[in-house]
Each structure stands twice: as C-alpha cells, then as structure tokens.
Design a protein around this motif. Sequence first.
Motif, PDB file in Angstrom:
ATOM      1  N   VAL A  64      61.822 -98.314 -85.433  1.00 14.90           N
ATOM      2  CA  VAL A  64      61.141 -97.353 -84.569  1.00 14.90           C
ATOM      3  C   VAL A  64      61.824 -97.369 -83.202  1.00 14.90           C
ATOM      4  CG1 VAL A  64      58.968 -96.671 -83.484  1.00 14.90           C
ATOM      5  CG2 VAL A  64      58.948 -97.675 -85.783  1.00 14.90           C
ATOM      6  N   PHE A  65      62.269 -96.194 -82.783  1.00 18.31           N
ATOM      7  CA  PHE A  65      62.939 -96.022 -81.499  1.00 18.31           C
ATOM      8  C   PHE A  65      61.925 -95.667 -80.418  1.00 18.31           C
ATOM      9  CE2 PHE A  65      66.120 -95.530 -84.693  1.00 18.31           C
ATOM     10  CZ  PHE A  65      67.274 -96.046 -84.135  1.00 18.31           C
ATOM     11  N   PRO A  66      62.240 -95.937 -79.150  1.00 17.05           N
ATOM     12  CA  PRO A  66      61.299 -95.621 -78.068  1.00 17.05           C
ATOM     13  C   PRO A  66      60.952 -94.129 -77.976  1.00 17.05           C
ATOM     14  CG  PRO A  66      63.027 -97.092 -77.254  1.00 17.05           C
ATOM     15  CD  PRO A  66      63.412 -96.662 -78.648  1.00 17.05           C
ATOM     16  N   THR A  67      61.926 -93.264 -78.328  1.00 13.72           N
ATOM     17  CA  THR A  67      61.685 -91.811 -78.261  1.00 13.72           C
ATOM     18  C   THR A  67      62.318 -91.127 -79.474  1.00 13.72           C
ATOM     19  OG1 THR A  67      63.734 -91.280 -77.081  1.00 13.72           O
ATOM     20  CG2 THR A  67      61.800 -91.838 -75.716  1.00 13.72           C
ATOM     21  N   LYS A  68      61.865 -89.921 -79.739  1.00 10.04           N
ATOM     22  CA  LYS A  68      62.452 -89.102 -80.807  1.00 10.04           C
ATOM     23  C   LYS A  68      63.917 -88.804 -80.486  1.00 10.04           C
ATOM     24  CE  LYS A  68      62.027 -84.560 -83.039  1.00 10.04           C
ATOM     25  NZ  LYS A  68      63.463 -84.370 -83.097  1.00 10.04           N
ATOM     26  N   GLU A  69      64.209 -88.571 -79.217  1.00 10.32           N
ATOM     27  CA  GLU A  69      65.577 -88.243 -78.803  1.00 10.32           C
ATOM     28  C   GLU A  69      66.536 -89.400 -79.083  1.00 10.32           C
ATOM     29  OE1 GLU A  69      62.728 -85.565 -77.257  1.00 10.32           O
ATOM     30  OE2 GLU A  69      62.791 -87.738 -76.915  1.00 10.32           O
ATOM     31  N   LEU A  70      66.095 -90.636 -78.813  1.00 10.54           N
ATOM     32  CA  LEU A  70      66.950 -91.792 -79.098  1.00 10.54           C
ATOM     33  C   LEU A  70      67.154 -91.963 -80.597  1.00 10.54           C
ATOM     34  CD1 LEU A  70      65.660 -94.311 -76.432  1.00 10.54           C
ATOM     35  CD2 LEU A  70      67.959 -93.323 -76.572  1.00 10.54           C
ATOM     36  N   THR A  83      44.041 -97.326 -89.541  1.00 15.43           N
ATOM     37  CA  THR A  83      44.800 -97.640 -88.331  1.00 15.43           C
ATOM     38  C   THR A  83      46.294 -97.698 -88.635  1.00 15.43           C
ATOM     39  OG1 THR A  83      42.939 -98.885 -87.453  1.00 15.43           O
ATOM     40  CG2 THR A  83      45.088 -99.338 -86.483  1.00 15.43           C
ATOM     41  N   GLU A  84      46.654 -98.327 -89.759  1.00 10.54           N
ATOM     42  CA  GLU A  84      48.059 -98.407 -90.153  1.00 10.54           C
ATOM     43  C   GLU A  84      48.624 -97.015 -90.413  1.00 10.54           C
ATOM     44  OE1 GLU A  84      50.245-100.459 -93.823  1.00 10.54           O
ATOM     45  OE2 GLU A  84      49.051-101.849 -92.611  1.00 10.54           O
ATOM     46  N   ALA A  85      47.873 -96.162 -91.113  1.00 10.96           N
ATOM     47  CA  ALA A  85      48.323 -94.803 -91.399  1.00 10.96           C
ATOM     48  C   ALA A  85      48.469 -93.997 -90.112  1.00 10.96           C
ATOM     49  CB  ALA A  85      47.352 -94.110 -92.352  1.00 10.96           C
ATOM     50  N   ALA A  86      47.542 -94.172 -89.169  1.00  7.64           N
ATOM     51  CA  ALA A  86      47.617 -93.455 -87.894  1.00  7.64           C
ATOM     52  C   ALA A  86      48.841 -93.907 -87.107  1.00  7.64           C
ATOM     53  CB  ALA A  86      46.344 -93.682 -87.086  1.00  7.64           C
ATOM     54  N   THR A  87      49.132 -95.201 -87.123  1.00  6.61           N
ATOM     55  CA  THR A  87      50.300 -95.729 -86.423  1.00  6.61           C
ATOM     56  C   THR A  87      51.575 -95.154 -87.029  1.00  6.61           C
ATOM     57  OG1 THR A  87      49.144 -97.750 -85.853  1.00  6.61           O
ATOM     58  CG2 THR A  87      51.543 -97.835 -85.782  1.00  6.61           C
ATOM     59  N   GLU A  88      51.671 -95.134 -88.355  1.00  6.08           N
ATOM     60  CA  GLU A  88      52.856 -94.582 -89.013  1.00  6.08           C
ATOM     61  C   GLU A  88      53.026 -93.107 -88.700  1.00  6.08           C
ATOM     62  OE1 GLU A  88      53.253 -95.565 -93.150  1.00  6.08           O
ATOM     63  OE2 GLU A  88      52.879 -97.685 -92.761  1.00  6.08           O
ATOM     64  N   ALA A  89      51.929 -92.355 -88.694  1.00  9.51           N
ATOM     65  CA  ALA A  89      52.004 -90.927 -88.382  1.00  9.51           C
ATOM     66  C   ALA A  89      52.480 -90.718 -86.943  1.00  9.51           C
ATOM     67  CB  ALA A  89      50.651 -90.258 -88.599  1.00  9.51           C
ATOM     68  N   ALA A  90      52.028 -91.573 -86.030  1.00 11.19           N
ATOM     69  CA  ALA A  90      52.391 -91.450 -84.620  1.00 11.19           C
ATOM     70  C   ALA A  90      53.861 -91.781 -84.373  1.00 11.19           C
ATOM     71  CB  ALA A  90      51.503 -92.360 -83.771  1.00 11.19           C
ATOM     72  N   THR A  91      54.489 -92.564 -85.246  1.00 10.96           N
ATOM     73  CA  THR A  91      55.880 -92.959 -85.033  1.00 10.96           C
ATOM     74  C   THR A  91      56.855 -92.250 -85.968  1.00 10.96           C
ATOM     75  OG1 THR A  91      55.676 -94.827 -86.565  1.00 10.96           O
ATOM     76  CG2 THR A  91      55.211 -95.271 -84.228  1.00 10.96           C
ATOM     77  N   ALA A  92      56.367 -91.412 -86.860  1.00 14.56           N
ATOM     78  CA  ALA A  92      57.217 -90.806 -87.895  1.00 14.56           C
ATOM     79  C   ALA A  92      58.441 -90.090 -87.324  1.00 14.56           C
ATOM     80  CB  ALA A  92      56.400 -89.841 -88.753  1.00 14.56           C
ATOM     81  N   ASP A  93      58.313 -89.411 -86.193  1.00 16.69           N
ATOM     82  CA  ASP A  93      59.456 -88.687 -85.630  1.00 16.69           C
ATOM     83  C   ASP A  93      60.389 -89.591 -84.831  1.00 16.69           C
ATOM     84  OD1 ASP A  93      57.799 -89.102 -83.419  1.00 16.69           O
ATOM     85  OD2 ASP A  93      58.140 -87.088 -82.600  1.00 16.69           O
ATOM     86  N   ARG A  94      60.043 -90.884 -84.735  1.00 19.63           N
ATOM     87  CA  ARG A  94      60.877 -91.840 -83.994  1.00 19.63           C
ATOM     88  C   ARG A  94      61.449 -92.917 -84.903  1.00 19.63           C
ATOM     89  NH1 ARG A  94      58.106 -95.035 -80.317  1.00 19.63           N
ATOM     90  NH2 ARG A  94      56.121 -94.706 -81.341  1.00 19.63           N
ATOM     91  N   GLU A  95      61.259 -92.804 -86.208  1.00 16.07           N
ATOM     92  CA  GLU A  95      61.650 -93.916 -87.071  1.00 16.07           C
ATOM     93  C   GLU A  95      62.670 -93.547 -88.141  1.00 16.07           C
ATOM     94  OE1 GLU A  95      58.263 -95.589 -89.080  1.00 16.07           O
ATOM     95  OE2 GLU A  95      58.034 -93.875 -90.374  1.00 16.07           O
ATOM     96  N   ILE A  96      63.313 -94.601 -88.611  1.00 16.25           N
ATOM     97  CA  ILE A  96      64.233 -94.537 -89.748  1.00 16.25           C
ATOM     98  C   ILE A  96      63.766 -95.619 -90.707  1.00 16.25           C
ATOM     99  CG2 ILE A  96      66.598 -94.941 -90.537  1.00 16.25           C
ATOM    100  CD1 ILE A  96      67.539 -94.091 -87.719  1.00 16.25           C
ATOM    101  N   VAL A  97      63.649 -95.257 -91.980  1.00 12.21           N
ATOM    102  CA  VAL A  97      63.251 -96.228 -92.997  1.00 12.21           C
ATOM    103  C   VAL A  97      64.335 -96.264 -94.064  1.00 12.21           C
ATOM    104  CG1 VAL A  97      61.507 -96.899 -94.690  1.00 12.21           C
ATOM    105  CG2 VAL A  97      60.803 -95.780 -92.565  1.00 12.21           C
TER     106      VAL A  97
END
Length: 180
Positions: A139-145, A18-32
């Motif tokens: 994690v941002f609300p959208t990839k664009e943001l 579940t954690e891996a799926a969540t990270e994959a789903a947000t990868a294009d919206r996040e900065i680490v």
Amino acid sequence: MARPGQETGTEAGTEAGTEAATEAATADREIVISRVIDAPRELVFQAFTEVRHLSRWWGPEGFTTTTRSFEFREGGEWVFVLHGPDGTDYSEWIRWQRIAPPERIALLHGESRDDPNAFESVLTFTPDGAATRIVMRTVFPTKELRDEAVEKYHAVEAGEQTLSNLAAYVAEIVRKGVED
C-alpha cells in the motif's frame, strides 16, 4: 454465549467488516502479487528473513543486492543497494514492523529511513498443500505514488520477477536437500 477466546457472530462480523472497509479504502493505492512456491512454508519464510538467503534472490531479474546492514526483528532494519542490470544503483531501506513466524511479515520500504514516500507491505505465507502461497500486499501513501511505481518502475512485473527469483532459489535449496 461465546467462550473466552471465541468470537461471537457480531464480533466476527465487525472485524470482517472493518477489514473489508480498510481494503476498499486502500484499493486505489495498492498492488497485490501472489505466487505458489513449491516448498514448505517454514523454508520460504526463512529464505525471506535471513540475509544469507535474501541477498541471493532479492530483486527483479538482472538485479543484484548488496546488504549494508541487516537486523531481522520488529523495529530492525535492512539497508541495502539494488544494482540494476544497466549499472544503476538504488539505495533501499526496510524496517520490519511486525513479524509472526512463519505466517506474516509487515514492513515499511523506502529509499531511506526518512523517505516520505515509503510504502507498507504485508507478506503472508500460507500452506497450499505441500507448497506455500505467498501474497505480497503493498500500500502506497497515495494513488499517484502507486501509479508512478506501476508505470515508471514496472512494480507489478518487478514484484512478480522477485517472487519468481524466490521460487527458483528455494527450489534449488530443496533440490540440493540442504539449506546452505
């Protein structure tokens, strides 16, 4: 059979999945952003959670911070102004969502309480020998943001500079041997 409080292989696998799926789903919206800070975890956490410390290091290079209100507790808020080196003021707002001293802070960060573009950040503080590894996952609300934050506001560099300011501030506290 697992003892009470002990995960079974299936439960652990499901949680990790579940954690891996969540990270994959947000990868294009996040900065680490991550940094090792040469100080004990409790001190690094304290520097991130007390306004007397935060106001002295928060923000990228050349910025200063003026706090309007601060309440560090779950549901509490920090309302402040970042003053840019060019004289521009940026109104900022943070709501502390989850706090687990000295390990983790989850927060919502925007320009104001009703900002539809507010983003979520989770900070983790992990011992790394005598030092502390801080990881800031935003994690941002959208990839664009996210893309706008990276391109227009240089969010990656600004985050790295902010953690660098934290490291320098904590190093000064350690050098003095006191918590001022």
